[in-house]
Design a protein around this motif. Sequence first.
Motif, mmCIF file in Angstrom:
data_model
loop_
_atom_site.group_PDB
_atom_site.id
_atom_site.type_symbol
_atom_site.label_atom_id
_atom_site.label_comp_id
_atom_site.label_asym_id
_atom_site.label_seq_id
_atom_site.Cartn_x
_atom_site.Cartn_y
_atom_site.Cartn_z
ATOM 1 N N PRO A 62 0.596 -1.342 -0.086
ATOM 2 C CA PRO A 62 -0.006 0.158 0.115
ATOM 3 C C PRO A 62 0.891 1.211 -0.050
ATOM 4 O O PRO A 62 0.477 2.217 -0.569
ATOM 5 N N TRP A 63 2.021 1.197 0.653
ATOM 6 C CA TRP A 63 2.948 2.423 0.783
ATOM 7 C C TRP A 63 3.209 3.023 -0.686
ATOM 8 O O TRP A 63 3.347 3.931 -0.743
ATOM 9 N N LEU A 64 3.744 1.800 -1.376
ATOM 10 C CA LEU A 64 4.251 2.134 -2.733
ATOM 11 C C LEU A 64 3.033 2.684 -3.574
ATOM 12 O O LEU A 64 3.378 3.524 -4.362
ATOM 13 N N GLN A 65 1.853 2.160 -3.531
ATOM 14 C CA GLN A 65 0.754 2.660 -4.458
ATOM 15 C C GLN A 65 0.612 4.238 -3.883
ATOM 16 O O GLN A 65 0.278 4.902 -4.849
ATOM 17 N N GLU A 66 0.629 4.247 -2.608
ATOM 18 C CA GLU A 66 0.242 5.712 -2.075
ATOM 19 C C GLU A 66 1.699 6.669 -2.767
ATOM 20 O O GLU A 66 0.995 7.762 -3.162
ATOM 21 N N VAL A 67 2.808 6.248 -2.789
ATOM 22 C CA VAL A 67 3.501 6.911 -3.329
ATOM 23 C C VAL A 67 3.425 7.305 -4.847
ATOM 24 O O VAL A 67 3.372 8.461 -5.468
ATOM 25 N N ARG A 78 0.225 16.451 -5.274
ATOM 26 C CA ARG A 78 1.640 15.702 -5.419
ATOM 27 C C ARG A 78 2.418 16.040 -4.297
ATOM 28 O O ARG A 78 2.186 16.777 -3.285
ATOM 29 N N TRP A 79 3.670 15.100 -4.469
ATOM 30 C CA TRP A 79 4.673 15.321 -3.445
ATOM 31 C C TRP A 79 5.246 16.709 -3.798
ATOM 32 O O TRP A 79 5.368 17.221 -4.796
ATOM 33 N N PRO A 80 5.386 17.654 -2.753
ATOM 34 C CA PRO A 80 5.882 19.105 -2.656
ATOM 35 C C PRO A 80 7.244 19.359 -3.407
ATOM 36 O O PRO A 80 7.352 20.360 -3.968
ATOM 37 N N THR A 138 -3.302 7.296 2.745
ATOM 38 C CA THR A 138 -4.511 7.770 2.640
ATOM 39 C C THR A 138 -5.544 6.759 1.848
ATOM 40 O O THR A 138 -5.035 5.746 1.514
ATOM 41 N N ALA A 139 -6.381 7.222 1.498
ATOM 42 C CA ALA A 139 -7.271 6.320 0.589
ATOM 43 C C ALA A 139 -6.970 5.870 -0.715
ATOM 44 O O ALA A 139 -6.832 4.770 -1.308
ATOM 45 N N ARG A 140 -5.988 6.622 -1.198
ATOM 46 C CA ARG A 140 -5.027 6.178 -2.263
ATOM 47 C C ARG A 140 -4.436 4.957 -2.282
ATOM 48 O O ARG A 140 -4.361 4.001 -3.289
ATOM 49 N N ALA A 141 -3.969 4.559 -1.013
ATOM 50 C CA ALA A 141 -3.236 3.476 -0.840
ATOM 51 C C ALA A 141 -3.973 1.935 -0.897
ATOM 52 O O ALA A 141 -3.418 1.059 -1.256
ATOM 53 N N HIS A 142 -5.191 2.294 -0.693
ATOM 54 C CA HIS A 142 -6.175 1.150 -0.603
ATOM 55 C C HIS A 142 -6.954 0.993 -1.798
ATOM 56 O O HIS A 142 -7.846 0.188 -1.670
ATOM 57 N N LYS A 143 -6.970 1.867 -2.677
ATOM 58 C CA LYS A 143 -7.896 1.713 -4.045
ATOM 59 C C LYS A 143 -7.492 0.530 -4.875
ATOM 60 O O LYS A 143 -6.552 0.186 -5.056
ATOM 61 N N ARG A 144 -8.665 -0.034 -5.222
ATOM 62 C CA ARG A 144 -8.604 -1.382 -5.899
ATOM 63 C C ARG A 144 -9.263 -1.165 -7.366
ATOM 64 O O ARG A 144 -9.286 -1.990 -8.278
ATOM 65 N N GLY A 145 -9.896 -0.028 -7.580
ATOM 66 C CA GLY A 145 -10.711 0.348 -8.840
ATOM 67 C C GLY A 145 -10.712 1.582 -9.262
ATOM 68 O O GLY A 145 -10.111 2.748 -8.486
ATOM 69 N N THR A 146 -11.046 2.084 -10.441
ATOM 70 C CA THR A 146 -11.103 3.405 -10.958
ATOM 71 C C THR A 146 -12.470 4.073 -10.844
ATOM 72 O O THR A 146 -13.489 3.442 -10.040
#
Length: 482
Positions: free
Chosen positions: A255-260, A272-274, A292-300
């Motif tokens: 999840p952390w890499l998906q967040e990044v 984005r990253w500042p 955040t929610a980004r880390a756990h998304k599985r669909g668009t």
Amino acid sequence: MGAEGGRGTDDEAHAPLRPGRVIDGFTLQEHLHQGGMAHLWRVTHPQHVLPLIMKVPRIKGGEDPATIVGFEVEMMIMPMLAGVHVPRFIAKGDFARQPYIVMELIPGPSLRPRLDDAPLPLAEVVDIGIRVATALHDLHRQHVVHLDVKPSNILFRADRSAVLVDYGLSRHDHLPDLLDEEFTLPIGTGPYMSPEQVQFVRNDPRSDLFALGVMLYHLATGERPFGQPTSVSGLRRRLYTEPVPPSALRPELPPWLQEVILRCLEVDPERRWPSAAQLALALQEPEQIELTARAHKRGTAGRWRTLRRWLASVGNEPRATVSAGEQVARNPIVMAAVDVDNAGEELLEQLRETVRRILSTEPGARLACVSVMRTARIGMDQLVDEQGRSHHVRQLVGLKHWARPISQALQLGQGRLTFHVLEAPDPAAAIIDFAQRTQVDHIVMGARANSALRRYLGSVSSQVVAQSECTVTVVRAPSPQP
């Protein structure tokens, strides 16, 4: 040295490029590559022992005008750059005779062949991300936005430092933007162009972070997040469509890499990253990334949400952005080196107040709280105290306790506050290495007044001041009143 260093006849200036030809003292040795915009030749010069490469534009006629303008841009920007993350500039020739740029030859292939092997091991993806983000931050500090970050423009030195090449589409804060003046269509490489580039904004360094996010997505999944669009309408789709979450394509992706990655790919640069330095630090310390929610998304997004995003994007004007140099300056990394074991409460409070004042004037700053656990050079270290408590954990708890008043006063979220306990026999060297590795902009550390301890820490602080590449503030506790 360049075209001014030697003159030839007009016939020589228009002679075909071939091995053995001499241009302003540079001898063409081997034709290395013919790209869409230029020829690359390995060259030698009697005054240079460094391996050299000459870049010559393709201007025989019928070429894209952007080829000539882009070469002019690169001729302006290359002499302004320095450091390990760019090729060393040697010389250039003007368009009146023979245009060329001579620079250091970086041996080895670009990152482009690794795309053919994607998806890559995740450890390699992260390592590439750290190295490229580090190089981008160095470039942004030199007031340049690259605007064409892609695997074929990334090479590596023997020490694995990333080198960014090809500045034909770049933008320098202090130089005319010829591409913006001459062209009315988005310019870049389709898969990697940021939404703001599609909207003709060329001065935001976070555009390079978007491109790095595209590259990391591709290296991690084997797929491009936005395909390979060839039209403006195709490019504009990234303003309102979401990429498939990378974990949906590669379930073992953490999840952390998906967040990044997904944070890099946000439409709005503000989300984005500042800075590239903060992105590199996050990749080096994944356990401290705020999910955040980004880390756990599985669909668009669904059809209706996509439609709403499309409607919002129609006629939407991009926000005014700051320059590369301003964006870097607004988002520094501040390091607080805290001796939680030996410093007195007065010194700790003075250090805390100094850091608080610095952060209050830098709303985009990220605070890295660092303590050094000194280890023995020879023999086994005692990992626990007499009560069986881990020294490492105890120092980490002490750091968090020290930083809590700052966090509460300034409402620092996890994304702006990290904690690091370094284990090393030499505290000064550990502090300096951490600051260099994470591209810290400002170190704040204490110097105790107690004579029994001051000699030891004083040597640490003086060594840090002498050897650090960034600003260092040394704080002392108030002297006792007589």
